[in-house]
Design a protein around this motif. Structure first.
Motif, PDB file in Angstrom:
ATOM      1  N   PHE A   1     -48.422  -0.757  41.168  1.00 55.37           N
ATOM      2  CA  PHE A   1     -48.636   0.043  39.960  1.00 55.37           C
ATOM      3  C   PHE A   1     -47.855   1.350  39.994  1.00 55.37           C
ATOM      4  CE2 PHE A   1     -51.030   1.199  36.256  1.00 55.37           C
ATOM      5  CZ  PHE A   1     -51.325   2.548  36.376  1.00 55.37           C
ATOM      6  N   THR A   2     -47.804   1.983  41.151  1.00 52.46           N
ATOM      7  CA  THR A   2     -47.188   3.306  41.253  1.00 52.46           C
ATOM      8  C   THR A   2     -45.674   3.282  41.073  1.00 52.46           C
ATOM      9  OG1 THR A   2     -47.164   3.050  43.642  1.00 52.46           O
ATOM     10  CG2 THR A   2     -49.003   4.289  42.695  1.00 52.46           C
ATOM     11  N   LEU A   3     -45.072   2.102  41.059  1.00 57.85           N
ATOM     12  CA  LEU A   3     -43.622   1.987  40.890  1.00 57.85           C
ATOM     13  C   LEU A   3     -43.219   1.630  39.462  1.00 57.85           C
ATOM     14  CD1 LEU A   3     -42.615   0.089  44.169  1.00 57.85           C
ATOM     15  CD2 LEU A   3     -42.623   2.562  43.716  1.00 57.85           C
ATOM     16  N   TYR A   4     -44.199   1.527  38.590  1.00 57.25           N
ATOM     17  CA  TYR A   4     -43.950   1.057  37.235  1.00 57.25           C
ATOM     18  C   TYR A   4     -44.238   2.132  36.190  1.00 57.25           C
ATOM     19  CZ  TYR A   4     -43.332  -3.822  38.611  1.00 57.25           C
ATOM     20  OH  TYR A   4     -42.846  -4.985  39.145  1.00 57.25           O
ATOM     21  N   ALA A   5     -43.309   2.246  35.239  1.00 55.46           N
ATOM     22  CA  ALA A   5     -43.624   2.966  34.023  1.00 55.46           C
ATOM     23  C   ALA A   5     -44.571   2.094  33.208  1.00 55.46           C
ATOM     24  CB  ALA A   5     -42.360   3.243  33.218  1.00 55.46           C
ATOM     25  N   MET A   6     -45.487   2.744  32.501  1.00 55.95           N
ATOM     26  CA  MET A   6     -46.472   2.019  31.707  1.00 55.95           C
ATOM     27  C   MET A   6     -46.423   2.538  30.273  1.00 55.95           C
ATOM     28  SD  MET A   6     -47.879   0.023  33.971  1.00 55.95           S
ATOM     29  CE  MET A   6     -49.180  -0.616  32.910  1.00 55.95           C
ATOM     30  N   ALA A   7     -46.781   1.682  29.356  1.00 55.53           N
ATOM     31  CA  ALA A   7     -46.712   2.104  27.956  1.00 55.53           C
ATOM     32  C   ALA A   7     -47.681   1.310  27.103  1.00 55.53           C
ATOM     33  CB  ALA A   7     -45.297   1.931  27.411  1.00 55.53           C
ATOM     34  N   TRP A   8     -47.912   1.839  25.930  1.00 58.02           N
ATOM     35  CA  TRP A   8     -48.624   1.131  24.866  1.00 58.02           C
ATOM     36  C   TRP A   8     -47.644   0.911  23.717  1.00 58.02           C
ATOM     37  CZ3 TRP A   8     -53.393  -0.880  25.313  1.00 58.02           C
ATOM     38  CH2 TRP A   8     -54.211  -0.389  26.333  1.00 58.02           C
ATOM     39  N   TYR A   9     -47.609  -0.317  23.250  1.00 55.62           N
ATOM     40  CA  TYR A   9     -46.895  -0.687  22.039  1.00 55.62           C
ATOM     41  C   TYR A   9     -47.920  -1.165  21.022  1.00 55.62           C
ATOM     42  CZ  TYR A   9     -42.227  -0.729  24.236  1.00 55.62           C
ATOM     43  OH  TYR A   9     -41.038  -0.390  24.841  1.00 55.62           O
ATOM     44  N   ARG A  10     -47.484  -1.264  19.784  1.00 53.32           N
ATOM     45  CA  ARG A  10     -48.351  -1.850  18.764  1.00 53.32           C
ATOM     46  C   ARG A  10     -47.500  -2.615  17.752  1.00 53.32           C
ATOM     47  NH1 ARG A  10     -50.281   3.807  15.846  1.00 53.32           N
ATOM     48  NH2 ARG A  10     -48.272   4.299  14.828  1.00 53.32           N
ATOM     49  N   GLN A  11     -48.156  -3.587  17.130  1.00 49.85           N
ATOM     50  CA  GLN A  11     -47.498  -4.366  16.091  1.00 49.85           C
ATOM     51  C   GLN A  11     -48.473  -4.571  14.957  1.00 49.85           C
ATOM     52  OE1 GLN A  11     -45.745  -8.065  17.379  1.00 49.85           O
ATOM     53  NE2 GLN A  11     -44.419  -8.147  15.566  1.00 49.85           N
ATOM     54  N   GLY A  12     -48.190  -3.923  13.838  1.00 54.55           N
ATOM     55  CA  GLY A  12     -49.028  -4.064  12.659  1.00 54.55           C
ATOM     56  C   GLY A  12     -48.608  -5.269  11.835  1.00 54.55           C
ATOM     57  N   PRO A  13     -49.414  -5.641  10.857  1.00 52.77           N
ATOM     58  CA  PRO A  13     -49.112  -6.805  10.015  1.00 52.77           C
ATOM     59  C   PRO A  13     -47.759  -6.661   9.334  1.00 52.77           C
ATOM     60  CG  PRO A  13     -51.320  -5.973   9.585  1.00 52.77           C
ATOM     61  CD  PRO A  13     -50.664  -4.984  10.479  1.00 52.77           C
ATOM     62  N   GLY A  14     -46.902  -7.640   9.520  1.00 49.83           N
ATOM     63  CA  GLY A  14     -45.598  -7.615   8.881  1.00 49.83           C
ATOM     64  C   GLY A  14     -44.630  -6.597   9.437  1.00 49.83           C
ATOM     65  N   ARG A  15     -44.955  -6.039  10.588  1.00 55.38           N
ATOM     66  CA  ARG A  15     -44.097  -4.998  11.173  1.00 55.38           C
ATOM     67  C   ARG A  15     -43.552  -5.434  12.523  1.00 55.38           C
ATOM     68  NH1 ARG A  15     -46.938   0.879  10.111  1.00 55.38           N
ATOM     69  NH2 ARG A  15     -47.087   0.709   7.844  1.00 55.38           N
ATOM     70  N   GLN A  16     -42.512  -4.739  12.943  1.00 53.83           N
ATOM     71  CA  GLN A  16     -41.983  -4.982  14.278  1.00 53.83           C
ATOM     72  C   GLN A  16     -42.842  -4.248  15.304  1.00 53.83           C
ATOM     73  OE1 GLN A  16     -37.833  -3.754  14.137  1.00 53.83           O
ATOM     74  NE2 GLN A  16     -37.224  -5.874  13.786  1.00 53.83           N
ATOM     75  N   ARG A  17     -42.817  -4.753  16.514  1.00 54.09           N
ATOM     76  CA  ARG A  17     -43.518  -4.070  17.591  1.00 54.09           C
ATOM     77  C   ARG A  17     -42.834  -2.730  17.849  1.00 54.09           C
ATOM     78  NH1 ARG A  17     -45.285  -7.578  22.764  1.00 54.09           N
ATOM     79  NH2 ARG A  17     -45.884  -8.879  20.993  1.00 54.09           N
ATOM     80  N   GLU A  18     -43.644  -1.693  18.015  1.00 52.53           N
ATOM     81  CA  GLU A  18     -43.096  -0.366  18.223  1.00 52.53           C
ATOM     82  C   GLU A  18     -43.761   0.325  19.403  1.00 52.53           C
ATOM     83  OE1 GLU A  18     -43.926   2.392  15.057  1.00 52.53           O
ATOM     84  OE2 GLU A  18     -46.050   1.851  14.963  1.00 52.53           O
ATOM     85  N   LEU A  19     -42.973   1.181  20.051  1.00 49.57           N
ATOM     86  CA  LEU A  19     -43.498   1.961  21.160  1.00 49.57           C
ATOM     87  C   LEU A  19     -44.412   3.067  20.623  1.00 49.57           C
ATOM     88  CD1 LEU A  19     -43.481   2.757  24.194  1.00 49.57           C
ATOM     89  CD2 LEU A  19     -41.497   4.186  23.674  1.00 49.57           C
ATOM     90  N   VAL A  20     -45.595   3.183  21.216  1.00 47.49           N
ATOM     91  CA  VAL A  20     -46.537   4.229  20.833  1.00 47.49           C
ATOM     92  C   VAL A  20     -46.484   5.385  21.820  1.00 47.49           C
ATOM     93  CG1 VAL A  20     -48.971   4.765  20.468  1.00 47.49           C
ATOM     94  CG2 VAL A  20     -48.053   2.550  19.717  1.00 47.49           C
TER      95      VAL A  20
END
Length: 118
Positions: free
Chosen positions: A29-48
């Motif tokens: 875990f300590t060697l990895y960047a972590m993130a949250w993405y989201r994808q709304g209806p009819g939208r592309q996945r985006e970085l949050v």
């Protein structure tokens, strides 16, 4: 086996606060960047929001000042505290991990649905 398991999804009132969590296993875990993405209806996945192994965070302009990403190295988890949620933020929220030594080595969780509605 690498696993990223999101939890905390649900129906939330506009303007409310809500928290998502992601439990991880199967990688350092300590060697990895972590993130949250989201994808709304009819939208592309985006970085949050993203957090580096060293704890530096950055956010999309749309959530800056309202969302906070955090990581716990001991528990191998990340969280996303979301405040003042808006209906347009209804989406499936995904947990993501990327090895800092090889950007091609990345993993995704299955996602958790957040619906912002009254």
């Amino acid at each position: 086996q690498v696993q990223l398991v999101e939890s905390g999804g649900g129906v939330v009132q506009p303007g409310a606060a809500h928290k998502l969590s992601c439990e991880t296993s199967g990688f350092i875990f300590t060697l990895y960047a972590m993130a949250w993405y989201r994808q709304g209806p009819g939208r592309q996945r985006e970085l949050v929001a993203l957090i580096t192994p060293g704890g530096l965070d950055n956010y999309s302009d749309s959530v800056k000042g309202r969302f906070t990403i955090s990581r716990d190295g001991a528990k191998k988890t990340i969280s996303l505290q979301m405040n003042d949620l808006r209906p347009e933020e209804t989406a499936v929220y995904y947990c993501w991990a990327r090895y800092e030594g090889d950007c091609l080595r990345q993993f995704w969780g299955q996602g958790t649905q957040v619906t912002v509605s009254s």
